[in-house]
Design a protein around this motif. Sequence first.
Motif, PDB file in Angstrom:
ATOM      1  N   GLU A 111       0.803  -1.219   0.000  1.00 38.35           N
ATOM      2  CA  GLU A 111       0.000   0.000   0.000  1.00 38.35           C
ATOM      3  C   GLU A 111       0.836   1.271   0.000  1.00 38.35           C
ATOM      4  N   ALA A 112       2.138   1.127   0.191  1.00 38.13           N
ATOM      5  CA  ALA A 112       3.000   2.301   0.346  1.00 38.13           C
ATOM      6  C   ALA A 112       3.171   3.043  -0.972  1.00 38.13           C
ATOM      7  N   PRO A 113       3.342   4.364  -0.908  1.00 34.56           N
ATOM      8  CA  PRO A 113       3.612   5.148  -2.120  1.00 34.56           C
ATOM      9  C   PRO A 113       5.050   4.956  -2.580  1.00 34.56           C
ATOM     10  N   ALA A 114       5.389   5.613  -3.671  1.00 33.84           N
ATOM     11  CA  ALA A 114       6.747   5.503  -4.210  1.00 33.84           C
ATOM     12  C   ALA A 114       7.763   6.110  -3.250  1.00 33.84           C
ATOM     13  N   ALA A 115       8.985   5.601  -3.332  1.00 32.37           N
ATOM     14  CA  ALA A 115      10.077   6.164  -2.542  1.00 32.37           C
ATOM     15  C   ALA A 115      10.359   7.596  -2.983  1.00 32.37           C
ATOM     16  N   GLU A 116      11.006   8.371  -2.091  1.00 28.00           N
ATOM     17  CA  GLU A 116      11.344   9.758  -2.405  1.00 28.00           C
ATOM     18  C   GLU A 116      12.856   9.918  -2.496  1.00 28.00           C
ATOM     19  N   TYR A 117      13.284  10.737  -3.451  1.00 25.10           N
ATOM     20  CA  TYR A 117      14.704  10.972  -3.699  1.00 25.10           C
ATOM     21  C   TYR A 117      14.967  12.476  -3.739  1.00 25.10           C
ATOM     22  N   ARG A 118      16.157  12.859  -3.293  1.00 24.86           N
ATOM     23  CA  ARG A 118      16.600  14.235  -3.453  1.00 24.86           C
ATOM     24  C   ARG A 118      17.447  14.316  -4.721  1.00 24.86           C
ATOM     25  N   LEU A 119      17.053  15.220  -5.610  1.00 28.16           N
ATOM     26  CA  LEU A 119      17.700  15.343  -6.911  1.00 28.16           C
ATOM     27  C   LEU A 119      18.231  16.756  -7.096  1.00 28.16           C
ATOM     28  N   GLU A 120      19.504  16.845  -7.463  1.00 29.33           N
ATOM     29  CA  GLU A 120      20.104  18.134  -7.804  1.00 29.33           C
ATOM     30  C   GLU A 120      20.663  18.029  -9.218  1.00 29.33           C
ATOM     31  N   THR A 121      20.362  19.016 -10.034  1.00 30.21           N
ATOM     32  CA  THR A 121      20.776  18.997 -11.443  1.00 30.21           C
ATOM     33  C   THR A 121      21.435  20.313 -11.823  1.00 30.21           C
ATOM     34  N   SER A 122      21.880  20.362 -13.063  1.00 29.19           N
ATOM     35  CA  SER A 122      22.471  21.600 -13.577  1.00 29.19           C
ATOM     36  C   SER A 122      21.395  22.624 -13.940  1.00 29.19           C
ATOM     37  N   ASP A 123      20.151  22.187 -14.031  1.00 33.42           N
ATOM     38  CA  ASP A 123      19.048  23.101 -14.342  1.00 33.42           C
ATOM     39  C   ASP A 123      17.778  22.556 -13.687  1.00 33.42           C
ATOM     40  N   ASP A 124      17.602  22.881 -12.399  1.00 29.06           N
ATOM     41  CA  ASP A 124      16.477  22.321 -11.638  1.00 29.06           C
ATOM     42  C   ASP A 124      15.121  22.777 -12.181  1.00 29.06           C
ATOM     43  N   ALA A 125      15.035  23.999 -12.646  1.00 32.51           N
ATOM     44  CA  ALA A 125      13.759  24.511 -13.155  1.00 32.51           C
ATOM     45  C   ALA A 125      13.330  23.723 -14.396  1.00 32.51           C
ATOM     46  N   LYS A 126      14.274  23.468 -15.285  1.00 34.13           N
ATOM     47  CA  LYS A 126      13.956  22.717 -16.494  1.00 34.13           C
ATOM     48  C   LYS A 126      13.644  21.261 -16.146  1.00 34.13           C
ATOM     49  N   ALA A 127      14.362  20.684 -15.164  1.00 34.36           N
ATOM     50  CA  ALA A 127      14.105  19.312 -14.733  1.00 34.36           C
ATOM     51  C   ALA A 127      12.711  19.185 -14.136  1.00 34.36           C
ATOM     52  N   LEU A 128      12.291  20.182 -13.353  1.00 31.26           N
ATOM     53  CA  LEU A 128      10.957  20.165 -12.756  1.00 31.26           C
ATOM     54  C   LEU A 128       9.887  20.210 -13.842  1.00 31.26           C
ATOM     55  N   ALA A 129      10.095  21.061 -14.848  1.00 28.75           N
ATOM     56  CA  ALA A 129       9.131  21.149 -15.945  1.00 28.75           C
ATOM     57  C   ALA A 129       9.063  19.837 -16.725  1.00 28.75           C
ATOM     58  N   LEU A 130      10.216  19.206 -16.915  1.00 28.77           N
ATOM     59  CA  LEU A 130      10.272  17.950 -17.664  1.00 28.77           C
ATOM     60  C   LEU A 130       9.568  16.818 -16.919  1.00 28.77           C
ATOM     61  N   SER A 131       9.587  16.858 -15.584  1.00 29.13           N
ATOM     62  CA  SER A 131       8.970  15.779 -14.797  1.00 29.13           C
ATOM     63  C   SER A 131       7.477  15.665 -15.058  1.00 29.13           C
TER      64      SER A 131
END
Length: 298
Positions: A216-236
Amino acid sequence: MAAYGLSKRYGSVSAVDGVDLRVEPGAVHGLIGLNGAGKTTLLRMLLGLVRPDLGEIAFFGEKPSPAAGLDGVAGYVEEPRFYPYLSGRQTLALFAALDGGDAPRVDELLALVGLDRKAADRRVGGYSTGMRQRLGLATALLGRPRLLLLDEPTTGLDPTGASELRTAVRGLAEDGVAVLMSSHDMGAVSDICSAVTILASGRVVWDGSMERLRAEAPAAEYRLETSDDAKALALSASHPGVRARADGASGLVVAAERDALDGFVLALAAEGIAVRRLAEVASSVEAMFLALTGGSTP
């Protein structure tokens, strides 16, 4: 062991509110909750240190009586405390004598909990928190209990010590002992417990097998750091199974199953976005625990 409708109030504060609990022989049952959830108060009631306002307790199918005491039940709440001027060995021998036990079991239990000869012959006043936890477990096992109640037993232990303690507890359960072990850290006990009861504000918010919790558990959570976090967030947003949110000034928190996460990381690379850090911050069961109790990702 079974408890039904246990409740305890301290003035206007409801420390435990209508808790039902069952621990089967041969099982390690986790009592999990954030600090202040009511775990220690519940254990105090089970050990007869605090009288419940409401509810009933049964050990081995019978209600405890003043005459019989807690025969077959052992454990401790909060940090075990001992005479500081006695050594660990002397402390265990004293408790063995009080319980009518035999001295040879002292050495057996010292070895079981990982207190070597040098540590066993030191005064308890010089023990670390972790060493007192080990001695507390040894003391609780003197009477060969059928039910063992442990309050945050890995507190003060380093990773190796915590692993050794969990191995010892698992061995006890394999011998048929019922173990109730409290913790505020789901990750620390998820690999040893066969079932868990999760408390929040004195109430049960989840109860069942670890197998069902994982399902029943949800997906695991990860901390992600990239060279362009704003673009990575939009891509998600265009990747099914991936949920991302900004995490402060830099970095993202991403919730995803492993296959979906792999696809997302490959998509970042295809877009020229470098992954500078990717680390799990909450496993699926930890994420479930945090969602149920209102905790936050570390």
